[in-house]
Design a protein around this motif. Structure first.
Motif, PDB file in Angstrom:
ATOM      1  N   ALA A  44       0.834  -1.208   0.000  1.00 63.77           N
ATOM      2  CA  ALA A  44       0.000   0.000   0.000  1.00 63.77           C
ATOM      3  C   ALA A  44       0.863   1.251   0.000  1.00 63.77           C
ATOM      4  N   TRP A  45       1.957   1.207   0.735  1.00 67.32           N
ATOM      5  CA  TRP A  45       2.902   2.333   0.775  1.00 67.32           C
ATOM      6  C   TRP A  45       3.546   2.539  -0.591  1.00 67.32           C
ATOM      7  N   ARG A  46       3.968   1.450  -1.216  1.00 71.22           N
ATOM      8  CA  ARG A  46       4.583   1.549  -2.544  1.00 71.22           C
ATOM      9  C   ARG A  46       3.588   2.128  -3.554  1.00 71.22           C
ATOM     10  N   ASP A  47       2.358   1.624  -3.526  1.00 71.49           N
ATOM     11  CA  ASP A  47       1.338   2.109  -4.450  1.00 71.49           C
ATOM     12  C   ASP A  47       1.056   3.591  -4.211  1.00 71.49           C
ATOM     13  N   TYR A  48       0.999   3.979  -2.943  1.00 70.76           N
ATOM     14  CA  TYR A  48       0.738   5.377  -2.608  1.00 70.76           C
ATOM     15  C   TYR A  48       1.828   6.288  -3.169  1.00 70.76           C
ATOM     16  N   LEU A  49       3.088   5.914  -2.977  1.00 73.50           N
ATOM     17  CA  LEU A  49       4.189   6.740  -3.468  1.00 73.50           C
ATOM     18  C   LEU A  49       4.149   6.883  -4.985  1.00 73.50           C
ATOM     19  N   GLN A  50       3.729   5.844  -5.681  1.00 76.07           N
ATOM     20  CA  GLN A  50       3.654   5.899  -7.141  1.00 76.07           C
ATOM     21  C   GLN A  50       2.457   6.734  -7.615  1.00 76.07           C
ATOM     22  N   ARG A  51       1.383   6.725  -6.823  1.00 79.16           N
ATOM     23  CA  ARG A  51       0.126   7.337  -7.240  1.00 79.16           C
ATOM     24  C   ARG A  51      -0.037   8.785  -6.798  1.00 79.16           C
ATOM     25  N   SER A  52       0.535   9.148  -5.681  1.00 75.70           N
ATOM     26  CA  SER A  52       0.222  10.428  -5.048  1.00 75.70           C
ATOM     27  C   SER A  52       0.418  11.613  -5.990  1.00 75.70           C
ATOM     28  N   GLU A 243      -6.731  -6.965  11.281  1.00 79.04           N
ATOM     29  CA  GLU A 243      -8.133  -7.317  11.040  1.00 79.04           C
ATOM     30  C   GLU A 243      -8.947  -6.061  10.768  1.00 79.04           C
ATOM     31  N   GLN A 244      -8.667  -4.998  11.513  1.00 83.14           N
ATOM     32  CA  GLN A 244      -9.289  -3.708  11.262  1.00 83.14           C
ATOM     33  C   GLN A 244      -8.247  -2.818  10.586  1.00 83.14           C
ATOM     34  N   SER A 245      -8.275  -2.835   9.263  1.00 86.06           N
ATOM     35  CA  SER A 245      -7.252  -2.150   8.475  1.00 86.06           C
ATOM     36  C   SER A 245      -7.257  -0.652   8.748  1.00 86.06           C
ATOM     37  N   ARG A 246      -6.034  -0.086   8.873  1.00 84.88           N
ATOM     38  CA  ARG A 246      -5.891   1.356   9.105  1.00 84.88           C
ATOM     39  C   ARG A 246      -4.836   1.909   8.158  1.00 84.88           C
ATOM     40  N   ALA A 247      -5.154   3.030   7.554  1.00 85.87           N
ATOM     41  CA  ALA A 247      -4.184   3.763   6.729  1.00 85.87           C
ATOM     42  C   ALA A 247      -4.807   5.095   6.352  1.00 85.87           C
ATOM     43  N   GLU A 248      -4.049   6.156   6.535  1.00 88.95           N
ATOM     44  CA  GLU A 248      -4.597   7.484   6.288  1.00 88.95           C
ATOM     45  C   GLU A 248      -3.466   8.437   5.902  1.00 88.95           C
ATOM     46  N   VAL A 249      -3.768   9.311   4.967  1.00 86.12           N
ATOM     47  CA  VAL A 249      -2.860  10.369   4.542  1.00 86.12           C
ATOM     48  C   VAL A 249      -3.471  11.698   4.967  1.00 86.12           C
ATOM     49  N   LEU A 250      -2.657  12.558   5.554  1.00 87.36           N
ATOM     50  CA  LEU A 250      -3.110  13.916   5.848  1.00 87.36           C
ATOM     51  C   LEU A 250      -2.680  14.805   4.687  1.00 87.36           C
ATOM     52  N   ARG A 251      -3.648  15.319   3.966  1.00 88.97           N
ATOM     53  CA  ARG A 251      -3.366  16.171   2.807  1.00 88.97           C
ATOM     54  C   ARG A 251      -3.628  17.625   3.171  1.00 88.97           C
ATOM     55  N   VAL A 252      -2.627  18.466   2.965  1.00 92.22           N
ATOM     56  CA  VAL A 252      -2.707  19.882   3.323  1.00 92.22           C
ATOM     57  C   VAL A 252      -2.580  20.736   2.063  1.00 92.22           C
ATOM     58  N   THR A 253      -3.462  21.715   1.959  1.00 88.02           N
ATOM     59  CA  THR A 253      -3.407  22.709   0.897  1.00 88.02           C
ATOM     60  C   THR A 253      -3.450  24.085   1.561  1.00 88.02           C
ATOM     61  N   GLN A 258      -7.291  17.766   4.982  1.00 85.85           N
ATOM     62  CA  GLN A 258      -8.288  16.707   4.980  1.00 85.85           C
ATOM     63  C   GLN A 258      -7.565  15.370   5.147  1.00 85.85           C
ATOM     64  N   ARG A 259      -8.302  14.405   5.672  1.00 87.66           N
ATOM     65  CA  ARG A 259      -7.777  13.054   5.833  1.00 87.66           C
ATOM     66  C   ARG A 259      -8.342  12.178   4.725  1.00 87.66           C
ATOM     67  N   ILE A 260      -7.429  11.549   3.991  1.00 88.59           N
ATOM     68  CA  ILE A 260      -7.861  10.731   2.853  1.00 88.59           C
ATOM     69  C   ILE A 260      -7.184   9.371   2.944  1.00 88.59           C
ATOM     70  N   SER A 261      -7.726   8.413   2.221  1.00 85.18           N
ATOM     71  CA  SER A 261      -7.102   7.097   2.156  1.00 85.18           C
ATOM     72  C   SER A 261      -5.928   7.146   1.177  1.00 85.18           C
ATOM     73  N   PRO A 262      -4.972   6.222   1.306  1.00 84.67           N
ATOM     74  CA  PRO A 262      -3.858   6.208   0.343  1.00 84.67           C
ATOM     75  C   PRO A 262      -4.343   6.056  -1.102  1.00 84.67           C
ATOM     76  N   GLU A 263      -5.472   5.357  -1.297  1.00 79.98           N
ATOM     77  CA  GLU A 263      -5.993   5.159  -2.645  1.00 79.98           C
ATOM     78  C   GLU A 263      -6.519   6.456  -3.248  1.00 79.98           C
ATOM     79  N   GLN A 264      -6.924   7.391  -2.398  1.00 84.76           N
ATOM     80  CA  GLN A 264      -7.456   8.671  -2.878  1.00 84.76           C
ATOM     81  C   GLN A 264      -6.362   9.670  -3.229  1.00 84.76           C
ATOM     82  N   ALA A 265      -5.136   9.360  -2.840  1.00 77.61           N
ATOM     83  CA  ALA A 265      -4.055  10.323  -3.008  1.00 77.61           C
ATOM     84  C   ALA A 265      -3.614  10.446  -4.450  1.00 77.61           C
TER      85      ALA A 265
END
Length: 265
Positions: A44-52, A243-253, A258-265
């Motif tokens: 998920a981290w690798r995908d996030y870095l490629q996608r952000s 079991e309860q997956s957690r991952a969040e990116v804090l996006r600042v403009t 706002q808090r978004i999922s890595p997939e939204q980045a």
């Protein structure tokens, strides 16, 4: 550090970082605790870095579950070397900034060079289009964790680090494995995470002239209003394999955050 008998009123040397004038979107993440035994989080981290789509990414400590020394990068096929290659590729797209945490405080200049990242002092104030933002991993603020604070003072000393790094890499990996096991036992035993000390937080923010503080470490993501447009913004940990997956990116403009999922980045 300023002279004070009370750690709550002492302020460390604060680093300064000027953001680029063309930055419009900045991402902050922390506490991913990357390790080979949690491949979904790593992916998920690798995908996030490629996608952000962010113009800059800040990683505020505990990127790794443990870092036993930069010489691990030279071990053929090592997890550390693979992660450095992922970071180096991502750094070709936008600047990456890294601050050590309580798990990866031995990450040094060679790691930064191999990963193509810029290291940050803890704390550092970011001057950018919006309010000044004070950045920290957050562990130094958690004064109620007395045992850890004693270890932190010891482990940040050059003499202690030199002594540890003089041990063979295999020995250091075994020490790291033991430390992870002890930490997991404490968590399973219900040991609570200490939170940031309010008085110390206020002194740091006042000294930095920063109305926002962004930090991780506590694994308690929340937006704490401190009055007069002052905020303590706590980052989420990542644990995709749980079991309860957690991952969040804090996006600042410049308009806010706002808090978004890595997939939204």
């Amino acid at each position: 550090m300023t002279e004070s008998s009370d750690p709550r009123t002492a302020v460390p040397q604060i680093g300064q970082l000027q953001g680029a004038p063309d930055w419009r979107v900045i991402d902050f993440i922390s506490d991913l605790h990357l390790q080979p035994s949690e491949p979904q989080t790593v992916q998920a981290w690798r995908d996030y870095l490629q996608r952000s789509s962010a113009d800059a990414i800040f990683m505020l400590g505990d990127l790794f579950e443990v870092w036993v020394g930069d010489d691990a990068l030279n071990e053929p096929g090592s997890f550390e070397a693979e992660c450095a290659a992922v970071l180096r590729e991502a750094a070709q797209k936008r600047p990456l900034f890294f601050m050590v945490g309580n798990r990866d405080f031995l990450a040094g200049d060679e790691f930064l060079r191999r990963a193509g990242m810029t290291g940050l002092a803890d704390p550092t104030v970011l001057h950018w289009a919006g309010p000044n933002i004070l950045l920290s991993h957050g562990d130094a603020l958690c004064l109620d964790d007395v045992e850890y604070q004693q270890f932190r003072a010891l482990s940040r000393s050059a003499a202690w680090q030199q002594k540890l790094l003089a041990q063979p890499l295999a020995v250091r990996r075994a020490i790291g494995k033991s430390a992870r096991s002890e930490s997991e036992q404490r968590k399973q035993g219900g040991a609570p995470y200490a939170d940031a000390d309010a008085q110390m937080t206020a002194h740091w923010m006042q000294a930095a002239q920063a109305p926002w503080l962004i930090h991780g470490h506590t694994h308690r993501p929340a937006d704490h209003a401190l009055g007069e447009d002052h905020w303590r913004i706590v980052l989420s940990d990542w644990h995709i394999d749980a079991e309860q997956s957690r991952a969040e990116v804090l996006r600042v403009t410049p308009e806010g955050w706002q808090r978004i999922s890595p997939e939204q980045a």
